[in-house]
Design a protein around this motif. Sequence first.
Motif, PDB file in Angstrom:
ATOM      1  N   TRP A 177       0.664  36.389 -39.322  1.00 60.38           N
ATOM      2  CA  TRP A 177      -0.411  36.014 -39.381  1.00 60.38           C
ATOM      3  C   TRP A 177      -0.850  34.828 -38.380  1.00 60.38           C
ATOM      4  O   TRP A 177      -1.826  35.065 -37.798  1.00 60.38           O
ATOM      5  N   ALA A 178       0.022  34.009 -38.454  1.00 57.49           N
ATOM      6  CA  ALA A 178      -0.433  32.940 -37.690  1.00 57.49           C
ATOM      7  C   ALA A 178       0.986  33.332 -36.296  1.00 57.49           C
ATOM      8  O   ALA A 178      -0.118  32.975 -35.052  1.00 57.49           O
ATOM      9  N   GLN A 179       0.940  34.437 -36.004  1.00 62.70           N
ATOM     10  CA  GLN A 179       1.459  35.301 -34.866  1.00 62.70           C
ATOM     11  C   GLN A 179       0.294  35.708 -34.012  1.00 62.70           C
ATOM     12  O   GLN A 179      -0.147  35.838 -33.061  1.00 62.70           O
ATOM     13  N   GLY A 181      -2.697  34.728 -34.436  1.00 65.83           N
ATOM     14  CA  GLY A 181      -3.701  33.438 -34.396  1.00 65.83           C
ATOM     15  C   GLY A 181      -5.042  33.418 -35.178  1.00 65.83           C
ATOM     16  O   GLY A 181      -5.780  33.197 -34.396  1.00 65.83           O
ATOM     17  N   TYR A 182      -4.701  34.285 -35.975  1.00 69.31           N
ATOM     18  CA  TYR A 182      -5.696  33.816 -37.269  1.00 69.31           C
ATOM     19  C   TYR A 182      -4.978  32.615 -38.199  1.00 69.31           C
ATOM     20  O   TYR A 182      -4.600  32.444 -38.086  1.00 69.31           O
ATOM     21  N   SER A 183      -6.633  32.343 -38.984  1.00 66.58           N
ATOM     22  CA  SER A 183      -6.560  31.121 -39.670  1.00 66.58           C
ATOM     23  C   SER A 183      -6.271  31.221 -40.437  1.00 66.58           C
ATOM     24  O   SER A 183      -6.071  32.369 -41.685  1.00 66.58           O
TER      25      SER A 183
END
Length: 240
Positions: A177-179, A181-183
Amino acid sequence: MRLIISILAAALTLVGSASAEVLRAVTSADVAPMSRGHDQDLPGFNHELVSLMVERAGLSLQIDYYPWKRAQKIALGNESVLIFGLTRTEKREDQYEWIAPLIEAQRVFVTTGPLINSVEDARNLDNIGAQGVYLDALQAAGFENVEEATAARNLRKLQAGRVSAVYTLAERAAFEWAQFGYSPDTLRIGTPIAKIDLWLCATKGYSKETQARLAAALAEIRVSGEYDALHSKYFGGLTY
């Protein structure tokens, strides 16, 4: 005289370096984000942790990547190798040396809406993304609303509203999720359905002394705070 002493000191350093034992380990990018590959900026939580353990133990390490089934086959062979990322099962118990659990991972349902905290909560969802053992588990439990795709693809579908939930590891979901770019605030992680330890193992008959040194190194890393820092690096402030 000083020149002679300097030469002797350099020679001793070279001898010490040359005599350092080099351990070989096998793993697979199939178990990302625990192992992702040498060519990645973030090579994987387990990759970095095992590298740190070996360094702390005063040894050297060579990590080779293979498809996951082949990596396991190599570790079952005659060559003494480490393998990291295995779950400990009854079938595997006598096949490997079990050195230390590297991380306790959580199998969960993740959503962008209401939390799904149990298998029963998930039965009425429109569709669920899953793959591999997660797909098998849901189908064995009688689920018919499951769509098969990789975890990364399923998470993209979740963000786009094309699946209601994804059944996977909480750690994998948080990392991917972080990869993307999602919050992180938009990813809802339910109560763990199951907890699994991912282990550092070795070929049967592997050096007991080396096993002890690696286990002791991991204990030191946990106490020093380095373990928590590495966990945060990969999974952020993961909470359930």
